[in-house]
Design a protein around this motif. Structure first.
Motif, mmCIF file in Angstrom:
data_model
loop_
_atom_site.group_PDB
_atom_site.id
_atom_site.type_symbol
_atom_site.label_atom_id
_atom_site.label_comp_id
_atom_site.label_asym_id
_atom_site.label_seq_id
_atom_site.Cartn_x
_atom_site.Cartn_y
_atom_site.Cartn_z
ATOM 1 N N HIS B 8 0.832 -1.202 0.000
ATOM 2 C CA HIS B 8 0.000 0.000 0.000
ATOM 3 C C HIS B 8 0.865 1.250 0.000
ATOM 4 O O HIS B 8 0.618 2.205 -0.715
ATOM 5 N N LEU B 9 1.909 1.231 0.809
ATOM 6 C CA LEU B 9 2.803 2.388 0.885
ATOM 7 C C LEU B 9 3.478 2.625 -0.455
ATOM 8 O O LEU B 9 3.600 3.752 -0.911
ATOM 9 N N LEU B 11 2.330 1.777 -3.363
ATOM 10 C CA LEU B 11 1.314 2.306 -4.265
ATOM 11 C C LEU B 11 1.118 3.804 -4.023
ATOM 12 O O LEU B 11 1.017 4.608 -4.952
ATOM 13 N N LEU B 12 1.095 4.141 -2.746
ATOM 14 C CA LEU B 12 0.948 5.558 -2.386
ATOM 15 C C LEU B 12 2.110 6.374 -2.942
ATOM 16 O O LEU B 12 1.922 7.425 -3.537
ATOM 17 N N ALA B 15 1.840 6.752 -6.661
ATOM 18 C CA ALA B 15 0.792 7.711 -7.013
ATOM 19 C C ALA B 15 1.257 9.131 -6.738
ATOM 20 O O ALA B 15 1.065 10.033 -7.560
ATOM 21 N N MET B 16 1.890 9.317 -5.584
ATOM 22 C CA MET B 16 2.362 10.663 -5.250
ATOM 23 C C MET B 16 3.427 11.122 -6.238
ATOM 24 O O MET B 16 3.432 12.261 -6.678
ATOM 25 N N LEU B 18 3.739 10.251 -9.299
ATOM 26 C CA LEU B 18 3.097 10.593 -10.565
ATOM 27 C C LEU B 18 2.498 11.989 -10.484
ATOM 28 O O LEU B 18 2.683 12.810 -11.377
ATOM 29 N N VAL B 19 1.774 12.237 -9.385
ATOM 30 C CA VAL B 19 1.153 13.547 -9.249
ATOM 31 C C VAL B 19 2.214 14.632 -9.238
ATOM 32 O O VAL B 19 2.108 15.640 -9.931
ATOM 33 N N SER B 21 5.265 14.503 -10.434
ATOM 34 C CA SER B 21 5.982 14.661 -11.692
ATOM 35 C C SER B 21 5.120 15.341 -12.748
ATOM 36 O O SER B 21 5.634 15.957 -13.670
#
Lengths: 278, 278
Positions: B8-9, B11-12, B15-16, B18-19, B21
């Motif tokens: 989960h971490l 994945l987090l 995701a972070m 990606l946001v 970048s």
């Protein structure tokens, strides 16, 4: 990057929701199983995760508030005299208070306070005192606020006082750590609270139940006092000083706990995004 | 949930990342294309995303620091007298400063200041002034700090002064918004800075280049002054008051900008997790 930005945001939210849902509740904040059950019930009331962490511009354009920036503004005393938490920040404040963030932020404050206490050279005359606020500093009213919108609703004196009279508020564990440290090195704790004199018995019982003992004074507001919190608290600190005590430290969750001469040699501000007392 | 928490971490983090970048750099903070290029180079220097947002307990057990809690401690004036940003927080501070977070937090501060300014009833005698600090309040040295570890390295007077002498520091756009507002309603800006008298010409040129004009005073530190920042700045404010001016507001990025009587009728603390001036 070809993926639309909204998809990235969605992925972020999903990932964050997973992490949040798998994190244990901060059971160490809570004193009893009953308290745990209350908090779990409260946590269930926080529906969707609404972190509202876009840019201020984006948020402003949809009439929102950057909740983490608002909370920082409260802590740094830029945002003052507010009546209620912005309605759109209930989710943010709820997650902050019930998750690990509040505890972690409080740990840093108390780590600094303990490090400062360790530098103190005591005169040996028993005259050094440390002032503690009570609500949201020594005892936590989170079980109440979790059931009342985390500060988004106007203060309700009737229901809040009923909660206080239960005498069931849990200790803030970080503050209890500081309290124990101070007692062990010979600094005398003084409680200075906006609670009123008629709440003395239940406050004493609640403090003892939560492991506090050995305080020098418990100063409650006297009937008929009409001034501001700053006037009341700085006035009481002045009396301590006039009586020959040295206020080596002062800790509270409100700026009105730590502003106004004599403030104390060093002040500490614990986080509180749920209410403001001017 | 069957997935391990580390997944989960991860994945987090993905995701972070990606946001982050995909988010545009805060080009509005930067005045020129050259400045943009410098900042992009600086952003590229921030390698892995290290948010360090676990619980304080987890972080302590691996010898780390909860960087967001540490930064909050700085802003609320609980963490004092620090020399450098914790080494493990370079990534956190870099992302904070170069991403949207710093800008968003600054917007809330200036929104409060503008709202306060709009309540002022001016006497009409031209005696109301507002005190502005310069570095990290009016002009940003982020282009310098982005290339020098975001405050994790000891202050280097030689290289920093060389940067100041370029006169190329961009404006903080939120502060410029406040400045314009105050000028438009007739409150006179006074700059009060720790920069020294020999830096007057380059400071004036830099301010003008960034769109500032019409200030009443630019107060720089005189050669030979040996006191603390609080003593220096409160002394200069006292002189203003003695000369008949009313200090209606005071804004800075350091607590030493806004502590010490006379503070000004209302004070504002802009974020600065990169350095501390006591």
């Amino acid at each position: 990057m070809a993926m639309p930005r909204t998809l990235h945001l969605l992925l972020l939210l999903v990932a964050m929701a997973l992490v949040v849902s798998c994190s244990p509740m901060p059971t160490s904040v809570l004193a009893t199983k009953r308290r745990q059950a209350m908090d779990e019930a409260a946590a269930a009331r926080i529906h969707a995760l609404r972190p509202l962490r876009g840019s201020g511009r984006e948020l402003a354009s949809r009439g929102g508030v950057a909740c983490d920036s608002w909370a920082l503004g409260v802590e740094a005393h830029n945002v003052r005299d507010w009546k209620t938490v912005p309605a759109s920040c209930e989710g943010y404040v709820g997650h902050y208070m019930l998750g690990s963030h509040y505890r972690r932020d409080s740990q840093v404050v108390v780590d600094e306070a303990v490090a400062y206490a360790e530098t103190l050279k005591l005169a040996g005359n028993g005259k050094e005192v440390w002032v503690f606020d009570i609500d949201e500093t020594t005892l936590s009213n989170l079980p109440y606020y979790a059931n009342h919108g985390f500060g988004t609703k106007p203060f309700n004196a009737t229901s809040f006082n009923a909660y206080v009279l239960e005498g069931s508020a849990p200790a803030l564990p970080e503050t209890r750590r500081l309290y124990s440290k101070l007692v062990s090195i010979g600094v005398k704790p003084v409680f200075l609270t906006g609670r009123t004199e008629d709440q003395r018995a239940v406050t004493v019982a609640n403090l003892r139940r939560q492991g506090f003992s050995g305080w020098m004074n418990l100063l409650l507001k006297q009937p008929g006092f009409k001034g501001s919190a700053v006037a009341y608290k700085s006035g009481e600190r002045q009396k301590l000083q006039d009586a020959g005590y040295a206020i080596v430290g002062n800790i509270g969750d409100q700026w009105s706990d730590i502003l106004g001469a004599p403030e104390g040699a060093r002040t500490f501000k614990l986080p509180d995004p749920m209410y403001y007392i001017g």
